[in-house]
Design a protein around this motif. Structure first.
Motif, mmCIF file in Angstrom:
data_model
loop_
_atom_site.group_PDB
_atom_site.id
_atom_site.type_symbol
_atom_site.label_atom_id
_atom_site.label_comp_id
_atom_site.label_asym_id
_atom_site.label_seq_id
_atom_site.Cartn_x
_atom_site.Cartn_y
_atom_site.Cartn_z
ATOM 1 N N LYS A 149 1.077 -1.332 -0.057
ATOM 2 C CA LYS A 149 -0.366 0.323 0.039
ATOM 3 C C LYS A 149 1.146 1.262 0.086
ATOM 4 C CE LYS A 149 -4.061 1.390 1.939
ATOM 5 N NZ LYS A 149 -5.649 1.392 2.924
ATOM 6 N N PRO A 150 1.110 1.814 -0.972
ATOM 7 C CA PRO A 150 2.378 3.464 -1.218
ATOM 8 C C PRO A 150 1.879 3.958 -0.282
ATOM 9 C CG PRO A 150 1.520 2.093 -3.131
ATOM 10 C CD PRO A 150 0.475 1.756 -2.203
ATOM 11 N N GLU A 151 1.177 4.345 -0.179
ATOM 12 C CA GLU A 151 0.164 5.193 0.997
ATOM 13 C C GLU A 151 0.845 5.027 2.336
ATOM 14 O OE1 GLU A 151 -3.745 4.017 -0.460
ATOM 15 O OE2 GLU A 151 -1.781 3.507 -1.091
ATOM 16 N N PHE A 152 1.722 4.449 2.897
ATOM 17 C CA PHE A 152 1.699 3.353 4.069
ATOM 18 C C PHE A 152 3.116 4.139 4.426
ATOM 19 C CE2 PHE A 152 -0.891 0.249 5.482
ATOM 20 C CZ PHE A 152 -2.196 1.048 5.236
ATOM 21 N N ALA A 153 4.083 4.549 2.724
ATOM 22 C CA ALA A 153 4.956 4.623 3.144
ATOM 23 C C ALA A 153 5.568 5.851 3.251
ATOM 24 C CB ALA A 153 5.620 4.195 1.019
ATOM 25 N N VAL A 154 4.664 7.254 3.532
ATOM 26 C CA VAL A 154 5.102 8.203 3.674
ATOM 27 C C VAL A 154 5.637 8.174 5.351
ATOM 28 C CG1 VAL A 154 3.872 10.043 4.765
ATOM 29 C CG2 VAL A 154 3.843 9.153 2.683
ATOM 30 N N PHE A 155 4.779 6.831 6.736
ATOM 31 C CA PHE A 155 4.898 6.940 7.665
ATOM 32 C C PHE A 155 6.149 5.956 7.943
ATOM 33 C CE2 PHE A 155 0.231 6.722 7.045
ATOM 34 C CZ PHE A 155 -0.382 7.631 7.997
ATOM 35 N N THR A 156 6.502 5.415 7.221
ATOM 36 C CA THR A 156 8.609 4.877 7.112
ATOM 37 C C THR A 156 9.299 5.801 7.878
ATOM 38 O OG1 THR A 156 8.675 5.203 4.950
ATOM 39 C CG2 THR A 156 7.615 2.911 5.749
ATOM 40 N N LEU A 157 9.101 7.324 7.274
ATOM 41 C CA LEU A 157 10.246 8.638 7.602
ATOM 42 C C LEU A 157 9.432 8.449 9.467
ATOM 43 C CD1 LEU A 157 8.385 11.675 5.275
ATOM 44 C CD2 LEU A 157 10.755 9.620 5.046
ATOM 45 N N ILE A 158 8.451 8.074 9.803
ATOM 46 C CA ILE A 158 8.948 8.487 11.727
ATOM 47 C C ILE A 158 9.510 7.371 11.745
ATOM 48 C CG2 ILE A 158 7.421 7.963 13.458
ATOM 49 C CD1 ILE A 158 4.783 9.068 11.920
ATOM 50 N N LEU A 159 9.755 6.464 11.383
ATOM 51 C CA LEU A 159 10.491 5.006 11.400
ATOM 52 C C LEU A 159 12.158 5.768 11.634
ATOM 53 C CD1 LEU A 159 11.306 1.738 12.651
ATOM 54 C CD2 LEU A 159 10.249 1.449 9.845
ATOM 55 N N LEU A 160 12.122 5.715 10.176
ATOM 56 C CA LEU A 160 13.629 6.321 9.787
ATOM 57 C C LEU A 160 13.956 7.830 11.032
ATOM 58 C CD1 LEU A 160 16.293 6.348 7.850
ATOM 59 C CD2 LEU A 160 14.787 8.689 7.197
ATOM 60 N N LEU A 161 13.456 8.490 11.674
ATOM 61 C CA LEU A 161 13.364 8.945 12.314
ATOM 62 C C LEU A 161 14.361 8.333 13.488
ATOM 63 C CD1 LEU A 161 14.099 11.888 14.086
ATOM 64 C CD2 LEU A 161 11.380 12.012 14.176
ATOM 65 N N LEU A 162 13.241 7.441 14.024
ATOM 66 C CA LEU A 162 13.286 6.502 15.345
ATOM 67 C C LEU A 162 15.007 5.909 15.267
ATOM 68 C CD1 LEU A 162 12.325 5.620 17.897
ATOM 69 C CD2 LEU A 162 11.272 4.023 16.998
ATOM 70 N N LEU A 163 15.063 5.635 14.266
ATOM 71 C CA LEU A 163 16.871 4.824 13.659
ATOM 72 C C LEU A 163 17.683 5.525 14.315
ATOM 73 C CD1 LEU A 163 14.525 2.057 10.977
ATOM 74 C CD2 LEU A 163 15.703 1.493 13.304
ATOM 75 N N MET A 164 17.753 6.911 13.208
ATOM 76 C CA MET A 164 18.324 7.715 13.189
ATOM 77 C C MET A 164 18.793 8.460 15.007
ATOM 78 S SD MET A 164 19.021 8.094 10.290
ATOM 79 C CE MET A 164 19.335 6.310 9.916
ATOM 80 N N ILE A 165 17.851 8.141 15.487
ATOM 81 C CA ILE A 165 18.114 8.670 16.626
ATOM 82 C C ILE A 165 18.724 7.363 17.368
ATOM 83 C CG2 ILE A 165 16.680 9.566 19.204
ATOM 84 C CD1 ILE A 165 15.008 10.178 17.511
ATOM 85 N N ILE A 166 18.369 6.226 17.967
ATOM 86 C CA ILE A 166 19.195 4.621 18.261
ATOM 87 C C ILE A 166 20.513 5.045 17.776
ATOM 88 C CG2 ILE A 166 18.923 2.360 17.743
ATOM 89 C CD1 ILE A 166 15.798 2.600 17.832
ATOM 90 N N GLY A 167 20.889 4.797 16.237
ATOM 91 C CA GLY A 167 22.582 4.893 15.986
ATOM 92 C C GLY A 167 23.328 6.397 16.403
ATOM 93 N N TYR A 168 22.544 6.888 16.276
ATOM 94 C CA TYR A 168 22.959 8.335 16.930
ATOM 95 C C TYR A 168 23.765 8.586 18.483
ATOM 96 C CZ TYR A 168 24.104 13.065 19.475
ATOM 97 O OH TYR A 168 24.882 14.133 20.316
#
Length: 465
Positions: A365-384
């Motif tokens: 469902k392509p519309e859900f791809a937008v919400f993965t930006l929240i996941l990306l932000l969370l992963l970047m915080i964990i990495g930092y």
């Protein structure tokens, strides 16, 4: 001394769950026999089997005893397979005296005795005795000779109720509150739905008819309500668990007491502490609070038990506790952190995971791809946070390690507590001069491993030569 002592008679009632299971099996067996040999014979056979079970339990209680000798404790248990063990006082590592609510009513307590034997799971010796006797036994085993008196010890470190409230809100105890909500929901579904009728489908249908803004508002309100309830449950849980927390030292011994309903009392030899772990959740890192735990065989190896030294403290109080109680763990050596050019290694796996997640969303469902930006932000915080928190250092007697992202841990360990040090690297790490350091500890958790990643190669060689 030299007199055989047994568990309090209340210990037999602790085994009632086992008796009930056996009794249920007997009832089933009697039910089958009724149709075969008749009611009276079945009752006689069932009664005989039940009497055998009770007799076995009594014999197990009778044959389970200990004897305090001049410099050791002797224990024997078993009916057919007899187990005997004798433990010198000097080998005793941790003594735990606890009281459940029912034990407090009958003025008894359970004493658990552990040594440094890592092959044992849980406590090696466990007895339920009169409370006064558990205190006397603890003093004998610790070679103190007199019953413990806080007024004669150093002034204890105590945790105030308002500090417990703050701790419950910034620790992972909130997750326990959410777990309690889930358990309550399961209880409601199983037992109360026949008495309280709530048709949730009506609310779901109403939510679907609302526009997107009203739907988001409604969902946000529900989520905030659930978080608020979980916070209240977390406060109640932490308050009952750590109520009246006290920690103090007396020479080479450390004592810890806490608990409202289930009262815990720990006593252990300071010299046998192998390390300290200073832990912080994400919110604790933000607000500058710490939880202190210790590495000591026999403490923290029971179910739902942490090797807690102090539940929550500021940076200055943490340093004061180390200086006053555990000065041998005051680390003053150099600390090495990852180089800036190693930073990407804390992020690349997370970026790959995010990219795979995006591709899956695009196919489903392509519309859900937008919400993965929240996941990306969370992963970047964990990495930092992993990059920022990682560190390693050694001095003459200690090893310092810092690791993890959201749940940061700083470990200060005695060299003698290290079973082995492993240095590993991939081909690409080796080319850049990086490696991972893994330490296996002598611990009650067999093979307990602590690991730091992407640090400069060769920083630990001098300490282990």
């Amino acid at each position: 001394m030299y007199k055989a002592e047994r568990n309090h008679i209340l210990k037999i009632f602790y085994d009632m769950a086992k008796l009930i299971k056996e009794f249920i099996g007997i009832v089933v067996a009697v039910g089958v026999l009724v149709s075969k040999i008749g009611l009276m014979k079945s009752i006689l056979i069932g009664s005989g089997l039940f009497a055998v079970v009770i007799l076995c339990e009594f014999l197990m209680w009778r044959k389970n005893f200990f004897i305090i000798r001049e410099s050791s404790i002797y224990h024997q248990e078993g009916i057919f397979n007899i187990k005997k063990v004798e433990i010198p006082f000097k080998r005793i590592n941790t003594i735990d005296v606890s009281q459940k609510f029912i034990e407090r009513v009958f003025k008894v307590a359970t004493i658990k005795i552990d040594t440094g034997d890592t092959s044992n799971k849980g406590s090696e010796l466990k007895f339920t005795l009169k409370r006064t006797r558990t205190d006397q036994l603890r003093d004998i085993l610790l070679k103190r000779g007199t019953i413990d008196n806080e007024s004669q010890e150093k002034k204890p470190y105590t945790v105030k109720p308002r500090e417990l409230i703050v701790y419950s809100l910034i620790s992972n105890s909130v997750l326990k509150g959410i777990g309690m909500l889930f358990v309550a929901q399961q209880f409601f579904d199983q037992y109360l739905k026949n008495f309280v009728s709530v048709n949730t489908s009506l609310y779901v249908d109403e939510l679907k008819r609302e526009d997107i803004y009203h739907a988001v508002y409604t969902i946000s309100f529900i989520v905030l309500g659930l978080i608020f309830i979980s916070m209240i449950l977390s406060i109640i849980y932490v308050f009952f668990k750590y109520y009246d927390f006290k920690m103090w030292s007396n020479g080479d011994k450390i004592y810890i007491k806490y608990g409202a309903v289930n009262r815990k009392s720990y006593s252990f030899d300071r010299e046998k502490i192998k390390g300290i772990h200073i832990k912080q959740t994400f919110l604790m890192q933000f607000f500058g609070f710490f939880t202190m735990e210790i590495e000591s065989i026999g403490y923290g190896d029971e179910k739902e038990e942490k090797a807690i030294l102090y539940p929550m403290c500021t940076n200055s109080l943490k340093d004061q506790i180390i200086e006053d109680v555990l000065c041998e763990f005051k680390y003053i050596g150099e600390i090495t952190k990852p180089n800036k050019n190693a930073g990407f290694r804390f992020f690349y796996k997370k970026i790959i995971f995010w990219a795979v997640t995006v591709l899956i969303c695009l196919f489903i469902k392509p519309e859900f791809a937008v919400f993965t930006l929240i996941l990306l932000l969370l992963l970047m915080i964990i990495g930092y946070l992993e990059f920022k928190n990682t560190a390693f250092g050694t001095d003459k007697n200690l090893i310092y390690m810092a690791y993890h992202g959201f749940n940061k841990t700083q470990s200060v360990l005695k060299m003698t507590a290290v079973q082995s040090l492993t240095v590993s690297h991939t081909y690409f790490q080796h080319r850049r001069g990086f490696c991972d350091y893994s330490i296996i500890l002598y611990s009650s958790n067999a093979g307990k491993i602590l690991k730091v990643k992407n640090l400069k190669n060769g920083i630990a060689e001098r300490a282990f030569k």
